[in-house]
Write an enzyme that holds these catalytic residues in place. Structure first.
Site, short mmCIF file in Angstrom:
data_model
loop_
_atom_site.label_atom_id
_atom_site.label_comp_id
_atom_site.label_asym_id
_atom_site.label_seq_id
_atom_site.Cartn_x
_atom_site.Cartn_y
_atom_site.Cartn_z
N SER A 71 39.92 -0.81 19.73
CA SER A 71 39.58 0.53 20.23
C SER A 71 40.35 0.88 21.50
O SER A 71 40.33 2.02 21.94
CB SER A 71 38.07 0.61 20.51
OG SER A 71 37.70 -0.47 21.35
N CYS A 103 53.92 -5.62 30.84
CA CYS A 103 54.91 -4.54 30.75
C CYS A 103 55.88 -4.56 31.93
O CYS A 103 57.10 -4.49 31.74
CB CYS A 103 54.22 -3.19 30.62
SG CYS A 103 52.85 -2.91 31.74
#
Ligand SMILES: NC(=O)c1ccc[n+]([C@@H]2O[C@H](COP(=O)([O-])OP(=O)(O)OC[C@H]3O[C@@H](n4cnc5c(N)ncnc54)[C@H](OP(=O)(O)O)[C@@H]3O)[C@@H](O)[C@H]2O)c1
Length: 356
Positions: free
Chosen positions: A11, A152
């Site tokens: 989710s 990232c």
């Protein structure tokens, strides 16, 4: 033959992106999608874009049920949740677990504990983890049981700095990194400062010092042979929030003693990444976006890297751009899983960026 997979934390932002990518994967089959607050709700409540999965509902992350139905699990939760769940999945015999959280990235236990004191992990699981940056660790990924997918900022910064290893006579001693990220980098759960009225239009430093990806980059540069293990690199990273939904730009700067020329730098970048499917060398192309720019990479697993030399200041400037949700997150995790199985690394990842 397809392999049934679970996406734990489906989710969330990375879980949703991974689910979207897995829909187009030729060999992985979406079997089990978990959530915490969204348990029992249709998938489209969290991801209205995933209309073809409108009949699926989020399930509880139950390790026994996951192991009964799946061979592979992608874990896209916070580090403390992943640290608790990953060993349970491995003990129940999953073939491979790909952890997108920072829980298993740092090999040194002391370093891990310093930066992630809230993620108490199982030493046996940590011992089998392979850092999932295919451009550095491709061979080690083959048949491994646990992939620790990079962060990232760490991905962009490591890829920006790898070419230094091909610059003869240049030894890195101190590097400063300035990196900017879009709002998806901080996840899908609302915070007061993350609400639209406060987040839009910003250019604000949010981690001027002590960014958690610093030790990850250091570890990668040692693994890649760019810096020696016995002389830790002085690396400082400052992170800024900018007005974008996706995208990350990392700029690494280093003053060097030896005089070099920009051609050497460009050649080093090219040599480092030639043959790499997902790293594109961009050091003054023609056209609308001649330099690395995350804006042109939205939705693509590509990282652009450019290398420059500021002769006046004897300063190396290395720049990398990527989509934090793809090469900085879900795309990279899938690329590493493809490498683990010896498949084409681009399976499920062939789309180019959306631009403009
Ligand atoms: N966002 C990025 O660009 C990025 C890039 C690289 C790595 N990462 C890392 O990837 C991980 C996920 O990031 P994200 O941005 O996708 O975060 P996110 O949007 O906040 O998603 C977190 C997910 O974890 C679930 N969850 C929360 N508590 C749980 C629990 N106790 N047990 C099981 N599941 C639980 C959430 O479920 P509910 O929503 O139903 O509560 C949600 O699905 C983080 O560790 C992050 O550091 C993020």
């Amino acid at each position: 033959v397809t392999i049934p997979v679970a996406v734990i934390g489906a989710s969330g932002f990375l879980g949703g992106e991974l689910t979207r990518l897995l829909l187009g994967h030729p060999r992985f089959e979406l079997e089990y999608l978990t959530a915490e607050s969204f348990v029992g709700q249709p998938l489209t409540d969290a991801h209205p874009n995933l209309w073809s999965l409108r009949d699926r509902r989020f399930e509880v992350a139950d390790p026994d049920a996951i192991a009964g139905r799946c061979a592979v699990a992608f874990v896209a939760t916070s580090a403390p949740v992943a640290a608790a769940l990953v060993p349970q999945l491995l003990q129940r015999g999953l073939e491979c677990v790909i952890d997108l959280s920072p829980a298993h990235r740092l090999r040194d236990e002391v370093v891990h504990h310093k930066w992630y004191p809230d993620a108490e992990r199982d030493p046996a699981a940590a011992a089998v983890a392979v850092y999932g940056l295919p451009e550095v660790n491709r061979e080690m990924l083959r048949s491994c049981r646990l992939i620790a997918s990079p962060g990232c900022f760490a991905t962009a910064t490591s890829l920006a700095l790898l070419p230094v290893g091909k610059l003869d006579g240049v030894a890195l001693s101190a590097v400063t990194v300035d990196a900017k990220s879009g709002s998806t980098g901080s996840g899908s759960h609302p915070t007061a400062s993350g609400m639209h009225a406060r987040r839009t239009g910003v250019m604000s430093p949010y981690a001027p010092t002590t960014h958690r990806h610093v030790p990850e980059v250091r570890q990668t540069l040692v693994d890649a042979g760019v810096t020696p293990a016995d002389a830790p690199l002085r690396l400082g990273m400052s992170a800024y929030a900018v007005d974008a939904v996706r995208g990350l730009l990392s700029c690494a700067y280093a003053f060097v003693d030896d005089s070099i020329d920009e051609t050497q730098v460009r050649r080093a970048v090219y040599q480092t990444f030639k043959g790499e499917r997902f790293v594109r060398t961009v050091s003054a192309q023609r056209g609308i976006a001649p330099l690395p720019d995350p804006r042109v990479l939205v939705g693509s697993n590509t990282c652009q890297v450019g290398g420059f030399y500021d002769a006046d200041a004897q300063r190396l400037v290395l720049v990398a751009a990527l989509d934090n949700m793809l090469k900085g997150g879900a795309g990279q995790a899938l690329q590493a899983a493809n490498a683990r199985y010896g498949w084409d690394e681009a399976d499920g990842l062939s789309t180019e960026g959306m631009y403009p």
